[in-house]
Scaffold this motif. Structure first.
Motif, PDB file in Angstrom:
ATOM      1  N   ASP A 105       0.868  -1.183   0.000  1.00  0.00           N
ATOM      2  CA  ASP A 105       0.000   0.000   0.000  1.00  0.00           C
ATOM      3  C   ASP A 105       0.903   1.232   0.000  1.00  0.00           C
ATOM      4  O   ASP A 105       1.605   1.486   0.973  1.00  0.00           O
ATOM      5  CB  ASP A 105      -0.885  -0.024   1.250  1.00  0.00           C
ATOM      6  N   PRO A 106       0.916   2.010  -1.082  1.00  0.00           N
ATOM      7  CA  PRO A 106       1.811   3.163  -1.144  1.00  0.00           C
ATOM      8  C   PRO A 106       1.480   4.252  -0.120  1.00  0.00           C
ATOM      9  O   PRO A 106       2.371   4.939   0.366  1.00  0.00           O
ATOM     10  CB  PRO A 106       1.678   3.684  -2.564  1.00  0.00           C
ATOM     11  N   ASP A 107       0.201   4.401   0.182  1.00  0.00           N
ATOM     12  CA  ASP A 107      -0.220   5.409   1.158  1.00  0.00           C
ATOM     13  C   ASP A 107      -1.645   5.079   1.591  1.00  0.00           C
ATOM     14  O   ASP A 107      -2.560   5.132   0.778  1.00  0.00           O
ATOM     15  CB  ASP A 107      -0.165   6.805   0.543  1.00  0.00           C
ATOM     16  N   PRO A 108      -1.836   4.733   2.864  1.00  0.00           N
ATOM     17  CA  PRO A 108      -3.181   4.368   3.328  1.00  0.00           C
ATOM     18  C   PRO A 108      -4.223   5.471   3.159  1.00  0.00           C
ATOM     19  O   PRO A 108      -5.417   5.200   3.170  1.00  0.00           O
ATOM     20  CB  PRO A 108      -2.980   4.052   4.811  1.00  0.00           C
ATOM     21  N   MET A 127      -4.592   7.190   0.395  1.00  0.00           N
ATOM     22  CA  MET A 127      -5.003   7.220  -1.014  1.00  0.00           C
ATOM     23  C   MET A 127      -6.261   6.388  -1.217  1.00  0.00           C
ATOM     24  O   MET A 127      -6.448   5.363  -0.558  1.00  0.00           O
ATOM     25  CB  MET A 127      -3.905   6.637  -1.912  1.00  0.00           C
ATOM     26  N   SER A 128      -7.068   6.794  -2.162  1.00  0.00           N
ATOM     27  CA  SER A 128      -8.233   5.984  -2.535  1.00  0.00           C
ATOM     28  C   SER A 128      -7.748   4.775  -3.343  1.00  0.00           C
ATOM     29  O   SER A 128      -6.617   4.755  -3.852  1.00  0.00           O
ATOM     30  CB  SER A 128      -9.208   6.805  -3.375  1.00  0.00           C
ATOM     31  N   VAL A 129      -8.597   3.785  -3.477  1.00  0.00           N
ATOM     32  CA  VAL A 129      -8.250   2.595  -4.246  1.00  0.00           C
ATOM     33  C   VAL A 129      -7.976   2.974  -5.701  1.00  0.00           C
ATOM     34  O   VAL A 129      -7.029   2.467  -6.318  1.00  0.00           O
ATOM     35  CB  VAL A 129      -9.376   1.536  -4.148  1.00  0.00           C
ATOM     36  N   ASP A 130      -8.763   3.876  -6.260  1.00  0.00           N
ATOM     37  CA  ASP A 130      -8.549   4.316  -7.640  1.00  0.00           C
ATOM     38  C   ASP A 130      -7.196   4.998  -7.811  1.00  0.00           C
ATOM     39  O   ASP A 130      -6.521   4.810  -8.825  1.00  0.00           O
ATOM     40  CB  ASP A 130      -9.668   5.254  -8.092  1.00  0.00           C
ATOM     41  N   THR A 131      -6.788   5.778  -6.836  1.00  0.00           N
ATOM     42  CA  THR A 131      -5.494   6.451  -6.904  1.00  0.00           C
ATOM     43  C   THR A 131      -4.361   5.436  -6.823  1.00  0.00           C
ATOM     44  O   THR A 131      -3.380   5.533  -7.559  1.00  0.00           O
ATOM     45  CB  THR A 131      -5.352   7.504  -5.784  1.00  0.00           C
ATOM     46  N   VAL A 132      -4.498   4.444  -5.952  1.00  0.00           N
ATOM     47  CA  VAL A 132      -3.474   3.395  -5.854  1.00  0.00           C
ATOM     48  C   VAL A 132      -3.387   2.638  -7.183  1.00  0.00           C
ATOM     49  O   VAL A 132      -2.298   2.338  -7.675  1.00  0.00           O
ATOM     50  CB  VAL A 132      -3.789   2.431  -4.687  1.00  0.00           C
ATOM     51  N   MET A 133      -4.531   2.363  -7.788  1.00  0.00           N
ATOM     52  CA  MET A 133      -4.534   1.673  -9.078  1.00  0.00           C
ATOM     53  C   MET A 133      -3.814   2.517 -10.132  1.00  0.00           C
ATOM     54  O   MET A 133      -3.044   1.985 -10.935  1.00  0.00           O
ATOM     55  CB  MET A 133      -5.973   1.375  -9.521  1.00  0.00           C
ATOM     56  N   VAL A 150      -1.394   4.649  -9.536  1.00  0.00           N
ATOM     57  CA  VAL A 150       0.033   4.596  -9.215  1.00  0.00           C
ATOM     58  C   VAL A 150       0.650   3.321  -9.792  1.00  0.00           C
ATOM     59  O   VAL A 150       1.709   3.355 -10.424  1.00  0.00           O
ATOM     60  CB  VAL A 150       0.257   4.666  -7.682  1.00  0.00           C
ATOM     61  N   TYR A 151      -0.009   2.196  -9.600  1.00  0.00           N
ATOM     62  CA  TYR A 151       0.505   0.927 -10.103  1.00  0.00           C
ATOM     63  C   TYR A 151       0.340   0.770 -11.610  1.00  0.00           C
ATOM     64  O   TYR A 151       0.963  -0.091 -12.211  1.00  0.00           O
ATOM     65  CB  TYR A 151      -0.116  -0.242  -9.350  1.00  0.00           C
ATOM     66  N   ALA A 152      -0.466   1.609 -12.256  1.00  0.00           N
ATOM     67  CA  ALA A 152      -0.623   1.549 -13.708  1.00  0.00           C
ATOM     68  C   ALA A 152       0.666   1.933 -14.434  1.00  0.00           C
ATOM     69  O   ALA A 152       0.860   1.550 -15.586  1.00  0.00           O
ATOM     70  CB  ALA A 152      -1.769   2.450 -14.155  1.00  0.00           C
ATOM     71  N   HIS A 153       1.572   2.634 -13.752  1.00  0.00           N
ATOM     72  CA  HIS A 153       2.869   2.953 -14.365  1.00  0.00           C
ATOM     73  C   HIS A 153       3.701   1.679 -14.520  1.00  0.00           C
ATOM     74  O   HIS A 153       4.457   1.540 -15.468  1.00  0.00           O
ATOM     75  CB  HIS A 153       3.632   3.973 -13.522  1.00  0.00           C
ATOM     76  N   GLN A 154       3.562   0.755 -13.592  1.00  0.00           N
ATOM     77  CA  GLN A 154       4.284  -0.512 -13.628  1.00  0.00           C
ATOM     78  C   GLN A 154       3.503  -1.581 -14.399  1.00  0.00           C
ATOM     79  O   GLN A 154       4.093  -2.416 -15.069  1.00  0.00           O
ATOM     80  CB  GLN A 154       4.542  -0.994 -12.209  1.00  0.00           C
ATOM     81  N   TYR A 155       2.187  -1.558 -14.273  1.00  0.00           N
ATOM     82  CA  TYR A 155       1.298  -2.507 -14.934  1.00  0.00           C
ATOM     83  C   TYR A 155       0.292  -1.703 -15.749  1.00  0.00           C
ATOM     84  O   TYR A 155      -0.785  -1.361 -15.251  1.00  0.00           O
ATOM     85  CB  TYR A 155       0.553  -3.369 -13.910  1.00  0.00           C
ATOM     86  N   PRO A 156       0.602  -1.367 -17.016  1.00  0.00           N
ATOM     87  CA  PRO A 156      -0.267  -0.484 -17.812  1.00  0.00           C
ATOM     88  C   PRO A 156      -1.711  -0.949 -17.935  1.00  0.00           C
ATOM     89  O   PRO A 156      -2.622  -0.134 -18.058  1.00  0.00           O
ATOM     90  CB  PRO A 156       0.411  -0.465 -19.184  1.00  0.00           C
ATOM     91  N   GLU A 157      -1.943  -2.259 -17.864  1.00  0.00           N
ATOM     92  CA  GLU A 157      -3.316  -2.766 -18.002  1.00  0.00           C
ATOM     93  C   GLU A 157      -4.204  -2.356 -16.835  1.00  0.00           C
ATOM     94  O   GLU A 157      -5.426  -2.440 -16.917  1.00  0.00           O
ATOM     95  CB  GLU A 157      -3.340  -4.287 -18.192  1.00  0.00           C
ATOM     96  N   LEU A 158      -3.619  -1.872 -15.741  1.00  0.00           N
ATOM     97  CA  LEU A 158      -4.420  -1.407 -14.604  1.00  0.00           C
ATOM     98  C   LEU A 158      -5.118  -0.077 -14.888  1.00  0.00           C
ATOM     99  O   LEU A 158      -6.012   0.315 -14.151  1.00  0.00           O
ATOM    100  CB  LEU A 158      -3.549  -1.275 -13.345  1.00  0.00           C
ATOM    101  N   ALA A 159      -4.723   0.594 -15.947  1.00  0.00           N
ATOM    102  CA  ALA A 159      -5.365   1.867 -16.293  1.00  0.00           C
ATOM    103  C   ALA A 159      -6.855   1.682 -16.564  1.00  0.00           C
ATOM    104  O   ALA A 159      -7.639   2.611 -16.372  1.00  0.00           O
ATOM    105  CB  ALA A 159      -4.666   2.498 -17.489  1.00  0.00           C
TER     106      ALA A 159
END
Length: 68
Positions: A21-24, A26-32, A34-43
């Motif tokens: 969890d990058p920051d508790p 953050m909303s779930v959409d914001t965390v998604m 953040v991880y979309a930079h590493q996993y583009p399909e999460l966009a």
């Protein structure tokens, strides 16, 4: 009888991997996002949530579609 409040720890899962969890705050959409930079399909992914004891497990799932 006093009311006891327990804080849930968020756990993010994607394709069998557990993501921190990058920051508790953050909303779930914001965390998604953040991880979309590493996993583009999460966009364009969906998130499902379940509780397991003191953990809130959020699972990211790719949206399967077709090209027009």
């Amino acid at each position: 009888m006093a009311l006891q409040v327990n804080e849930l720890t968020r756990v993010f899962k994607y394709m069998g991997a557990t993501l921190p969890d990058p920051d508790p705050k953050m909303s779930v959409d914001t965390v998604m996002s953040v991880y979309a930079h590493q996993y583009p399909e999460l966009a364009s992914a969906d998130a499902s949530t379940e509780s397991n004891g003191s953990k809130q497990i959020i699972t990211f799932q790719k949206v399967i579609g077709h090209k027009g």
